[in-house]
Write a protein that holds these residues in place. Structure first.
Motif, PDB file in Angstrom:
ATOM      1  N   LYS A  76       5.596  28.921  21.542  1.00 36.92           N
ATOM      2  CA  LYS A  76       6.168  28.753  22.876  1.00 36.92           C
ATOM      3  C   LYS A  76       5.288  27.841  23.740  1.00 36.92           C
ATOM      4  O   LYS A  76       5.787  26.973  24.458  1.00 36.92           O
ATOM      5  CB  LYS A  76       6.326  30.103  23.548  1.00 36.92           C
ATOM      6  CG  LYS A  76       7.343  31.024  22.886  1.00 36.92           C
ATOM      7  CD  LYS A  76       7.403  32.354  23.620  1.00 36.92           C
ATOM      8  CE  LYS A  76       8.391  33.309  22.990  1.00 36.92           C
ATOM      9  NZ  LYS A  76       8.425  34.611  23.682  1.00 36.92           N
ATOM     10  N   GLN A  79       5.634  24.355  22.832  1.00 42.46           N
ATOM     11  CA  GLN A  79       7.034  23.942  22.932  1.00 42.46           C
ATOM     12  C   GLN A  79       7.611  23.518  21.576  1.00 42.46           C
ATOM     13  O   GLN A  79       8.411  22.592  21.487  1.00 42.46           O
ATOM     14  CB  GLN A  79       7.169  22.795  23.949  1.00 42.46           C
ATOM     15  CG  GLN A  79       6.751  23.208  25.359  1.00 42.46           C
ATOM     16  CD  GLN A  79       6.934  22.106  26.380  1.00 42.46           C
ATOM     17  OE1 GLN A  79       7.164  20.948  26.016  1.00 42.46           O
ATOM     18  NE2 GLN A  79       6.837  22.451  27.648  1.00 42.46           N
ATOM     19  N   GLU A  82      11.612  25.942  20.082  1.00 43.60           N
ATOM     20  CA  GLU A  82      12.987  25.429  20.035  1.00 43.60           C
ATOM     21  C   GLU A  82      13.211  24.589  18.781  1.00 43.60           C
ATOM     22  O   GLU A  82      14.266  24.642  18.157  1.00 43.60           O
ATOM     23  CB  GLU A  82      13.294  24.598  21.283  1.00 43.60           C
ATOM     24  CG  GLU A  82      13.389  25.401  22.569  1.00 43.60           C
ATOM     25  CD  GLU A  82      12.021  25.781  23.119  1.00 43.60           C
ATOM     26  OE1 GLU A  82      11.022  25.252  22.583  1.00 43.60           O
ATOM     27  OE2 GLU A  82      11.962  26.591  24.063  1.00 43.60           O
ATOM     28  N   SER A 161       4.107  33.839  26.231  1.00 41.44           N
ATOM     29  CA  SER A 161       3.712  32.530  25.704  1.00 41.44           C
ATOM     30  C   SER A 161       2.211  32.309  25.825  1.00 41.44           C
ATOM     31  O   SER A 161       1.706  31.239  25.489  1.00 41.44           O
ATOM     32  CB  SER A 161       4.457  31.408  26.455  1.00 41.44           C
ATOM     33  OG  SER A 161       4.151  31.461  27.846  1.00 41.44           O
TER      34      SER A 161
END
Length: 239
Positions: A76, A79, A82, A161
């Motif tokens: 997280k 990044q 995703e 995170s």
């Protein structure tokens, strides 16, 4: 899943931190079992590895959250979560791959303690004078406690995170389910104390350390693993 599993293993051994964590664990356990006067097997005078199995869960409370804190929190923070979710893997498969990699690291950390078993067997009088069933029951119990703590660590990492926050949460939850419930049961709250003690990890760990592998203890520990991994998946789905 295999690619993600290998990635997790390589990420751990790709930095000095991974080796440092394992080295600190083995040094700490070695000092407790062989050096510290209050716990040294050599001073104890009996062919018994009780200090190893008594104090290793204390070390696990900090070691395993340190190993697991980066599992999802780092994804997280960087990044890349995703991006990982776009891979042809379900959320369950991602969690399982990360958990299995963590489990391998835990087993790798515990395996060298078998050298202590060989040492005690040779030091016994006569040689081999050791409660074999008690040792291997405790050793299996130790692996199961590590597996539960690993699932707790994955859950803590899924909640945030920030790796430091994941570490603190992991330590707190591991302490609660291993030591906390037993401490509450000791308050003598009547029939409630019995049920509280039944959900304590230390209660089932002590049962296994007697050398009798009871299916009820194993099912409870496996259920705890399923519970925290399922909670991790649920948290990530909701987010």
């Amino acid at each position: 899943m295999k690619s993600l599993f290998i990635k997790e293993i390589n990420a751990f051994f790709g930095s000095l931190l991974g080796y440092l964590i394992l080295a600190l664990f083995l040094v700490a356990i070695g000092l407790i079992v062989w050096v510290f006067p209050e716990t040294s097997v050599l001073d104890y005078g009996y062919a018994d590895l009780e200090p190893l199995f008594t104090y290793t869960p204390y070390v696990f409370t900090f070691l395993i959250p340190a190993l697991s804190m980066r599992a999802i929190a780092e994804e997280k923070r960087n990044q890349t979560w995703e991006l990982l979710r776009t891979a042809p893997l379900s959320l369950t498969q991602i969690i399982l791959a990360k958990y299995l990699a963590l489990l391998c690291l835990i087993i790798l950390a515990v395996l060298p303690t078998l050298l202590y078993y060989i040492s005690i067997v040779q030091l016994g009088d006569p040689i081999g004078n050791l409660d074999q069933a008690g040792f291997f029951g405790s050793w299996i119990g130790l692996l199961m406690i590590g597996a539960v703590f690993g699932a707790v660590g994955i859950f803590a990492s899924a909640l945030t995170s920030q790796q430091v926050v994941a570490f603190v949460l992991g330590v707190f939850l591991c302490f609660l389910i291993y030591f906390g419930f037993t401490a509450i049961a000791d308050l003598q709250l009547g029939a409630i104390s019995y049920w509280i003690e039944e959900i304590s990890l230390s209660y089932h760990y002590v049962n296994l350390s007697r050398g009798v592998i009871d299916s009820s203890d194993l099912f409870f520990l496996l259920g705890m693993i399923w519970l925290f991994l399922g909670a991790s998946i649920l948290v990530l789905k909701n987010k």
